[in-house]
Design a protein around this motif. Structure first.
Motif, PDB file in Angstrom:
ATOM      1  N   ASP A 304       0.836  -1.195   0.000  1.00 42.17           N
ATOM      2  CA  ASP A 304       0.000   0.000   0.000  1.00 42.17           C
ATOM      3  C   ASP A 304       0.874   1.250   0.000  1.00 42.17           C
ATOM      4  O   ASP A 304       1.872   1.329   0.730  1.00 42.17           O
ATOM      5  CB  ASP A 304      -0.907   0.001   1.235  1.00 42.17           C
ATOM      6  N   ASP A 305       0.486   2.226  -0.809  1.00 43.77           N
ATOM      7  CA  ASP A 305       1.204   3.503  -0.880  1.00 43.77           C
ATOM      8  C   ASP A 305       2.697   3.288  -1.134  1.00 43.77           C
ATOM      9  O   ASP A 305       3.563   3.946  -0.535  1.00 43.77           O
ATOM     10  CB  ASP A 305       1.004   4.315   0.412  1.00 43.77           C
ATOM     11  N   GLY A 306       3.016   2.320  -1.999  1.00 48.95           N
ATOM     12  CA  GLY A 306       4.404   2.004  -2.287  1.00 48.95           C
ATOM     13  C   GLY A 306       5.078   3.055  -3.143  1.00 48.95           C
ATOM     14  O   GLY A 306       4.419   3.926  -3.741  1.00 48.95           O
ATOM     15  N   GLY A 309       3.802   3.251  -6.909  1.00 46.50           N
ATOM     16  CA  GLY A 309       2.412   3.577  -7.222  1.00 46.50           C
ATOM     17  C   GLY A 309       1.705   2.486  -7.996  1.00 46.50           C
ATOM     18  O   GLY A 309       0.563   2.666  -8.441  1.00 46.50           O
ATOM     19  N   SER A 311      -0.266  -1.117  -8.724  1.00 47.99           N
ATOM     20  CA  SER A 311      -1.311  -1.886  -8.060  1.00 47.99           C
ATOM     21  C   SER A 311      -1.368  -3.283  -8.656  1.00 47.99           C
ATOM     22  O   SER A 311      -0.919  -3.510  -9.794  1.00 47.99           O
ATOM     23  CB  SER A 311      -2.675  -1.204  -8.217  1.00 47.99           C
ATOM     24  N   SER A 364      11.361  -0.467   5.457  1.00 49.12           N
ATOM     25  CA  SER A 364      11.047   0.511   6.498  1.00 49.12           C
ATOM     26  C   SER A 364      12.218   0.539   7.467  1.00 49.12           C
ATOM     27  O   SER A 364      12.736  -0.518   7.862  1.00 49.12           O
ATOM     28  CB  SER A 364       9.757   0.124   7.229  1.00 49.12           C
ATOM     29  N   GLU A 380       9.116   7.211   6.223  1.00 50.14           N
ATOM     30  CA  GLU A 380       9.106   7.135   4.766  1.00 50.14           C
ATOM     31  C   GLU A 380       9.812   5.865   4.293  1.00 50.14           C
ATOM     32  O   GLU A 380      10.812   5.425   4.877  1.00 50.14           O
ATOM     33  CB  GLU A 380       9.811   8.363   4.179  1.00 50.14           C
ATOM     34  N   THR A 381       9.278   5.258   3.247  1.00 50.51           N
ATOM     35  CA  THR A 381       9.885   4.048   2.683  1.00 50.51           C
ATOM     36  C   THR A 381      11.222   4.397   2.036  1.00 50.51           C
ATOM     37  O   THR A 381      11.347   5.381   1.308  1.00 50.51           O
ATOM     38  CB  THR A 381       8.959   3.417   1.636  1.00 50.51           C
TER      39      THR A 381
END
Length: 613
Positions: A304-306, A309, A311, A364, A380-381
């Motif tokens: 999610d929210d990688g 972007g 999917s 992370s 933030e990743t």
């Protein structure tokens, strides 16, 4: 009513709000019917009520317990061993719950985290997100075995210590067995020695742990030894709108050939697809039927929210303008570039888009660990593209490089926070699991937080799971599974491995269609695949449930066995102190510990919702 020792099994929770509404309505109607029958005096004498729970009492079986209890010296020695084990586990559970509650307060996880949802603490198939309904027979069997041996142990030691039994029975919530009990006579129980009472309370968990060892020994030995991985690439999942989905490939299929060339295992599928020529290829499923599949690189899973972007179901058509159709072609096109421009065909059928993204291992940064000492605290990743000079395209490559390092070694780490590239020099810590260097990161599997497939399938690690259960093959966790206790420890987490990111899927036994990935071999093959898989499931869940019952009942809080053992042990200690001991002193100790455990348990369950994001 005092049940003496009660083998508690958590009541059900619900997966899905709609199902929750219907089940709560059903329980309300059921409870109303119980209250109405009770008020009308229609319940038989042998049925009692505790809220919505019905307790069924019987005096049958006491003569059998008397006969079994005759070798009293043996049973006392057995239970003394159990007392020692129970005390060690009690201390461990006390420390574990305290640490878990403090973790919920100091570093709360997001309230939406699936593992931390209260319903997923409960062992109810179809309710717990990780336990499929197909696992129900094994779970129910293991639960019944656990309850019988647990309460049977209490009853047996009651007779060994000359404690009379008023009744025995089972507790039901509607049609669900949620507990069992032995109700000792209060007067004879008080007359028994403290040692006798302690042995009686410890007998249940002792039997649970013994059954755990027996069940897993049979599972890891002859049963799993008779199971092998069936030929072919095991399809665990199929991305929506992917070439595989459009061709009719489904989860639990095995890809046994590509363009007529056999596929022996998961590792060969990418090679066969890469070797295929043209825009389409023929794929043989389960050694029976053949389908035609378009060649396209599809996203099979995405965080999610990688950082990309992307999917699930998106197709990657080109890298920096270079058309690609396979995973190998994708990495070849990326090469040493840290950031590339992807041409994407969205899964929703929208117009093609171009997006410039970093390609590497999305992680992370964990606060307080080596990498965080250089980056500073951040949510933030971080996409790592190079580690110690080596190009990193995905987390698997990063993990392999880390295994080659040593604690105390300095390593350079290059990656991206958003569009900004940064390089850090990090002194690695010690990884207690492998003994190699430790960076201090939480992984997101795949490339930049996404996994891709040449045809849109996600492969099930059938061989790895079999190795974790003692079968042939290399264990993905190295020496930790070289010991029997290490194997048991790993087995306890198999149902949630996919959620915590250690494996791409959970393992809930040989159920839910994954039996197609395995075949029975050797002497046990004469009994048929169904019989061997059934035995494997029964043993897996019997061991799993019994160790859970043992640990749970060792929590030092009433009405659990641990609470009773705490009381008798505290009485024994206080009676030896050079003070005028009173019952109030014992009550202060047991109440303080019990309340601490209750608060810790509630914080562990609900802390993420109360303090998380």
């Amino acid at each position: 009513m005092d049940y003496g020792s009660f083998a508690l099994v958590s009541p059900p929770a619900i997966y899905g709000s709609e199902l929750l509404t219907w089940v709560l309505l059903g329980l309300a109607l059921y409870w109303g019917a119980v209250v109405a029958l009770q008020n009308a005096g229609r319940l038989p004498d042998y049925i009692g009520t505790q809220g919505p729970i019905l307790t069924f009492h019987t005096k049958r079986g006491r003569e059998l317990l008397d006969r079994l209890a005759r070798p009293k010296r043996f049973w006392r020695a057995w239970s003394n061993l159990g007392v020692g084990i129970a005390l060690v586990v009690m201390v461990g559970m006390f420390v574990f719950l305290l640490q878990a509650s403090m973790s919920a307060l100091s570093s709360p996880q997001p309230a939406t985290s699936a593992v931390r949802q209260p319903r997923n603490i409960l062992v109810i198939p179809g309710v717990n997100d990780f336990l499929p309904l197909s696992a129900t027979p094994g779970i129910v069997f293991g639960l019944l075995v656990g309850l019988v041996v647990h309460e049977g142990g209490h009853g047996l030691l009651c007779r060994v210590e000359d404690i009379e039994i008023d009744s025995m029975g089972i507790a039901m919530l509607a049609i669900l067995p949620v507990g069992a009990f032995v109700e000792p006579d209060q007067e004879s129980s008080k007359a028994a020695s403290r040692g006798g009472q302690t042995r009686m309370f410890a007998a249940g968990v002792t039997n649970n742990f013994a059954v755990t060892i027996l069940a897993f020994a049979l599972l890891f030995g002859p049963i799993v030894g008779a199971i092998g991985v069936a030929p072919g690439a095991a399809v665990g999942g199929v991305a929506p709108d992917s070439p595989a989905a459009e061709a009719g490939i489904q989860p639990n299929d095995r890809i046994t050939a590509v363009d007529g060339t056999p596929v022996e295992g998961n590792e060969e599928l990418a090679e066969r697809v890469e070797a295929s020529q043209g825009e389409q290829m023929t794929v043989e499923l389960n050694g029976e039927e053949t389908v035609t599949v378009d060649r396209a690189l599809s996203v099979t899973a995405a965080m999610d929210d990688g950082p990309t972007g992307l999917s699930t179901g998106d197709k990657i058509l080109a890298v920096d303008g270079q058309s690609i159709a396979t995973e190998r072609g994708f990495f070849d096109a990326v090469g040493d570039d840290g950031r590339v421009t992807l041409t994407i065909e969205p899964a929703d059928g929208g117009e093609r888009v171009e997006r410039t993204v970093p390609i590497g291992a999305a992680v992370s940064v964990v606060d307080g660990e080596p990498l965080a000492a250089e980056t500073g605290p951040t949510d933030e990743t971080f996409v790592i593209t190079r580690f110690d000079g080596e190009r990193v395209h995905n987390y698997e490559q990063l993990g392999s490089l880390l295994e080659e390092t040593e604690p105390g070694q300095e390593a350079t780490v290059t990656g991206y926070f958003g569009e900004e590239q940064r390089t850090y020099t990090v002194t690695l810590d010690n990884n207690p699991r492998t003994g190699s260097g430790f960076l201090g990161i939480q992984a997101n599997p795949g490339t930049s937080g996404v996994t891709v497939s040449d045809i849109g399938v996600q492969l099930y690690p059938a061989g790895e799971y079999l190795a974790l259960l003692g079968g042939n093959g290399d264990s993905p966790f190295g020496p930790i599974t070289d010991t029997f206790l290490g194997q048991i420890g790993i087995a306890l987490f198999l149902p949630i491995f996919g959620v915590i990111g250690l494996m791409p899927f959970n393992f809930a036994g040989f159920t839910g269609g994954i039996q197609s990935f395995y075949e029975v071999q050797g002497a046990l093959g004469a009994f048929g695949d169904g019989t061997v898989f059934l035995l494997a499931n029964l043993l897996f869940w019997t061991g799993w449930i019994n160790v859970q019952l043992g640990f749970f009942n060792c929590i030092p809080a009433f009405p659990l066995d641990g609470g009773h053992i705490l009381r008798t042990s505290t009485e024994a200690v206080v009676s030896r102190l050079p003070i005028d001991a009173t019952r109030g002193m014992v009550r202060v100790v047991t109440t303080t510990v019990g309340v601490t455990m209750l608060v810790s348990f509630l914080l562990m369950l609900f802390g993420p919702q109360l303090f998380g994001g």
